[in-house]
Design a protein around this motif. Structure first.
Motif, short mmCIF file in Angstrom:
data_model
loop_
_atom_site.label_atom_id
_atom_site.label_comp_id
_atom_site.label_asym_id
_atom_site.label_seq_id
_atom_site.Cartn_x
_atom_site.Cartn_y
_atom_site.Cartn_z
N SER A 249 0.91 -1.26 -0.09
CA SER A 249 0.12 -0.09 0.02
C SER A 249 1.00 1.32 0.04
CB SER A 249 -0.88 0.04 1.29
OG SER A 249 -1.79 -0.92 1.17
N PHE A 250 2.16 1.06 0.34
CA PHE A 250 3.18 2.16 0.58
C PHE A 250 4.19 2.08 -0.16
CE2 PHE A 250 0.70 1.75 4.55
CZ PHE A 250 -0.30 3.02 4.65
N PRO A 251 4.68 3.13 -0.61
CA PRO A 251 6.23 3.12 -1.30
C PRO A 251 7.01 2.51 -0.66
CG PRO A 251 5.35 5.62 -1.31
CD PRO A 251 4.33 4.70 -0.48
N ALA A 252 7.61 1.37 -1.09
CA ALA A 252 8.70 0.62 -0.58
C ALA A 252 9.95 1.23 -0.24
CB ALA A 252 9.10 -0.59 -1.21
N ASP A 253 10.48 0.93 0.88
CA ASP A 253 11.95 1.88 1.17
C ASP A 253 12.88 1.17 0.24
OD1 ASP A 253 13.51 -0.69 2.82
OD2 ASP A 253 11.41 -0.36 3.75
N ARG A 254 14.13 1.65 0.19
CA ARG A 254 15.15 1.24 -0.84
C ARG A 254 15.50 -0.34 -0.50
NH1 ARG A 254 20.64 1.42 -1.31
NH2 ARG A 254 21.50 1.85 -3.33
N ALA A 255 15.52 -0.79 0.59
CA ALA A 255 16.15 -2.13 0.85
C ALA A 255 14.94 -3.05 0.77
CB ALA A 255 16.73 -2.14 2.49
N ALA A 256 13.82 -2.72 0.76
CA ALA A 256 12.40 -3.47 0.74
C ALA A 256 12.42 -4.81 -0.34
CB ALA A 256 11.18 -2.77 0.56
N GLY A 257 13.14 -4.26 -1.49
CA GLY A 257 13.32 -5.37 -2.58
C GLY A 257 14.00 -6.47 -2.30
N TYR A 258 14.83 -6.35 -1.46
CA TYR A 258 15.61 -7.64 -1.04
C TYR A 258 15.14 -8.43 -0.06
CZ TYR A 258 19.83 -10.18 0.81
OH TYR A 258 20.64 -11.08 1.25
N PHE A 259 14.38 -7.92 1.07
CA PHE A 259 13.78 -8.60 2.16
C PHE A 259 12.39 -8.76 1.71
CE2 PHE A 259 17.04 -5.75 4.00
CZ PHE A 259 17.59 -6.86 4.45
N PRO A 260 11.74 -9.88 2.53
CA PRO A 260 10.47 -10.50 2.31
C PRO A 260 9.26 -9.27 2.75
CG PRO A 260 11.41 -11.65 4.05
CD PRO A 260 12.41 -10.87 3.44
N TYR A 261 8.31 -9.17 1.95
CA TYR A 261 6.94 -8.39 2.28
C TYR A 261 6.08 -9.46 3.18
CZ TYR A 261 2.68 -5.87 1.71
OH TYR A 261 1.61 -5.26 2.15
N ARG A 262 6.07 -9.35 4.47
CA ARG A 262 5.55 -10.26 5.44
C ARG A 262 3.86 -10.22 5.39
NH1 ARG A 262 9.75 -13.00 7.63
NH2 ARG A 262 11.51 -11.86 7.81
N GLU A 263 3.38 -11.51 5.66
CA GLU A 263 1.92 -11.69 5.79
C GLU A 263 1.36 -10.72 6.81
OE1 GLU A 263 0.16 -15.21 6.78
OE2 GLU A 263 0.87 -16.27 4.67
N VAL A 264 2.19 -10.35 7.81
CA VAL A 264 1.79 -9.35 9.02
C VAL A 264 1.72 -7.90 8.27
CG1 VAL A 264 3.88 -8.97 9.96
CG2 VAL A 264 1.97 -8.64 11.21
N GLU A 265 2.51 -7.53 7.57
CA GLU A 265 2.68 -6.26 6.69
C GLU A 265 1.37 -6.31 5.73
OE1 GLU A 265 6.63 -4.66 5.58
OE2 GLU A 265 7.29 -6.83 5.69
N SER A 266 1.26 -7.21 5.34
CA SER A 266 0.11 -7.43 4.02
C SER A 266 -1.11 -7.06 4.98
CB SER A 266 0.23 -8.55 3.29
OG SER A 266 -0.87 -8.52 2.51
N TYR A 267 -1.42 -7.74 5.92
CA TYR A 267 -2.67 -7.46 6.62
C TYR A 267 -3.00 -6.09 7.20
CZ TYR A 267 -5.77 -8.24 10.73
OH TYR A 267 -6.87 -7.91 11.36
N LEU A 268 -1.91 -5.51 7.63
CA LEU A 268 -2.02 -4.28 8.12
C LEU A 268 -2.14 -3.29 7.05
CD1 LEU A 268 1.02 -4.03 10.90
CD2 LEU A 268 -1.66 -4.33 11.19
N ASP A 269 -1.56 -3.38 5.93
CA ASP A 269 -1.96 -2.56 4.78
C ASP A 269 -3.19 -2.81 4.23
OD1 ASP A 269 0.53 -1.71 4.74
OD2 ASP A 269 1.38 -2.85 3.07
N TYR A 270 -3.83 -3.98 4.24
CA TYR A 270 -5.19 -4.28 4.01
C TYR A 270 -6.20 -3.73 4.67
CZ TYR A 270 -9.57 -7.04 3.52
OH TYR A 270 -10.87 -7.11 3.24
N GLN A 271 -6.07 -3.62 6.35
CA GLN A 271 -6.79 -2.85 7.24
C GLN A 271 -6.71 -1.37 6.74
OE1 GLN A 271 -9.03 -4.53 9.16
NE2 GLN A 271 -8.41 -6.40 8.79
N ALA A 272 -5.56 -0.89 6.59
CA ALA A 272 -5.35 0.42 6.47
C ALA A 272 -6.06 0.76 5.17
CB ALA A 272 -3.92 0.88 6.33
N GLU A 273 -6.02 0.23 4.08
CA GLU A 273 -6.80 0.51 2.91
C GLU A 273 -8.22 0.76 3.17
OE1 GLU A 273 -5.61 -2.35 0.25
OE2 GLU A 273 -3.67 -1.34 -0.56
#
Length: 407
Positions: A249-273
């Motif tokens: 939901s938000f612009p990724a930080d510079r290092a985000a492409g290297y690290f996993p986008y976790r389920e807990v992050e996805s859930y929080l983004d969904y609730q925020a949207e």
């Protein structure tokens, strides 16, 4: 289906606790069932919504707002349910400062024809209570059978016992406390800072322009973490990476492409949207301030002194996995009731769902609530347990039912 009334009442001039007034306070409400005066009382039950809830407490075919604000306690309120709308006249009012039809920052200021924004007076829980009392007067309701509410709505319930001790026979604060602790105050402060730091907030004057959605989304994510327990988050998400189709939901930080986008992050983004589509950022600022400011003992020597004039009964409900409003805080409140000679039961529910338990586990909330409304503290489910929570038969609060843990 029971009768449903949905609308807005103009209550005339209203002076807020801050000393500021507006010429005409409007309060949006819904009422279910039929009002029946009963001697010195009535069958009326007031339900107080939580921080971002609305007046649409039960669906019953009534068009409402989207998301959680729509029919937010539909499993508890309705025909044949714990708060039975074939038996009780149930009223839920949207509090001043909110954004679901009552006067608040996004509502029109009649003097300017523009939204109030941050020119709207600061609101308090006490203002919510007095507005509800005015609305009930308009509806012809005097003494209430009960006032019920969860979270910030539970604080609203407590305020009824202080401001109008003769107007309500039974109170049910659910997942609530006499005041917020320092940790929750700190998290609310961070959430507000997220909104006010968003460039689109513009000092609260964003109406007609870009809404500060990123700031509101972050504020909601901070709040949502408070509503979940460590256990429930671990079981639901763990450290798992989200699927390939997950969308940030938000612009990724510079290092985000290297690290996993976790389920807990996805859930929080969904609730925020979901949340930014239905809620007003200024209202979030106003309502969290009202909740943060609430202190049952303000103006009194202590909590017991504040409750001393109340002559009805109280049922307190808390949840073991709730760290936002803890079992210990509810028990402290129960002790204040005992000290004030207010008949009270403290019903502790075993749950891993955190603060959200009062919304998502109606099968645990419903039975004690139903019995308390019907029979007061004599209600069987208020105290019905297979064994004492601590093995001590002298426990003064309703202990945890072992079946709540699957036993």
């Amino acid at each position: 289906m029971t009768s449903v009334e949905s609308g807005t009442r103009s209550l005339g001039e209203f002076t807020f606790e801050c000393g500021e007034s507006i010429g005409d306070l409007e309060v949006a409400y819904e009422a279910y069932g039929d009002f029946e005066p009963q001697g010195e009382g009535s069958n009326a039950v007031l339900v107080c919504h939580a921080l971002t809830g609305s007046q649409n407490v039960a669906s019953e075919g009534v068009p409402g707002t989207s998301g959680q604000a729509r029919a937010w306690w539909n499993d508890i309120v309705g025909p044949g349910k714990a708060i039975d709308t074939t038996k009780y006249y149930v009223v839920c009012a949207n509090v001043p400062g909110s954004c679901y039809g009552s006067s608040g920052p996004p509502a029109e200021n009649p003097k300017t024809g523009e939204p109030w924004g941050t020119d709207f007076p600061p609101v308090t829980v006490g203002d919510w209570t007095r507005a509800q009392r005015r609305l009930l007067d308009e509806l012809g309701v005097g003494r209430l059978h009960a006032v019920v509410g969860g979270s910030a709505g539970g604080m609203n319930v407590l305020d009824w016992a202080v401001q109008y001790p003769d107007d309500v026979a039974r109170i049910v604060p659910v997942a609530a406390a006499a005041r917020l602790d320092a940790q929750c105050l700190a998290l609310d402060a961070i959430a507000r800072r997220a909104i006010t730091s968003d460039d689109d907030w513009q000092g609260g004057d964003y109406y007609g322009a870009a809404k500060p959605t990123d700031g509101l989304a972050l504020a909601r994510q901070v709040g949502h973490v408070m509503y979940l327990s460590k256990t429930s988050m671990g079981e639901r998400f763990g450290r798992r990476a989200a699927g390939r189709d997950a969308v940030r939901s938000f612009p990724a930080d510079r290092a985000a492409g290297y690290f996993p986008y976790r389920e807990v992050e996805s859930y929080l983004d969904y609730q925020a949207e979901k949340f930014v589509d239905r809620f007003d950022p200024n209202s979030y600022l106003y309502l969290t301030r009202a909740m943060d400011d609430y202190d049952l003992s303000e103006g009194y020597e202590g909590d017991a002194d504040a409750l001393a004039a109340y002559e009805g009964e109280a049922l307190l409900m808390s949840f073991t996995g709730d760290w936002h409003f803890t079992v210990a805080q509810s028990e402290s409140l129960a002790e204040a009731c005992r000290e004030a000679s207010v008949p009270v039961a403290h019903h502790v529910v075993g749950s891993d769902h955190g603060h959200d338990a009062f919304l998502v586990e109606p099968e645990k909330v419903g039975p004690p609530l139903r019995d308390f409304l019907a029979d007061g503290l004599a209600g069987r489910a208020v105290h019905d347990t297979a064994e004492e929570a601590d093995g001590d038969e002298e426990t003064e609060f309703a202990p945890v039912h072992n079946s709540l843990f699957g036993g």
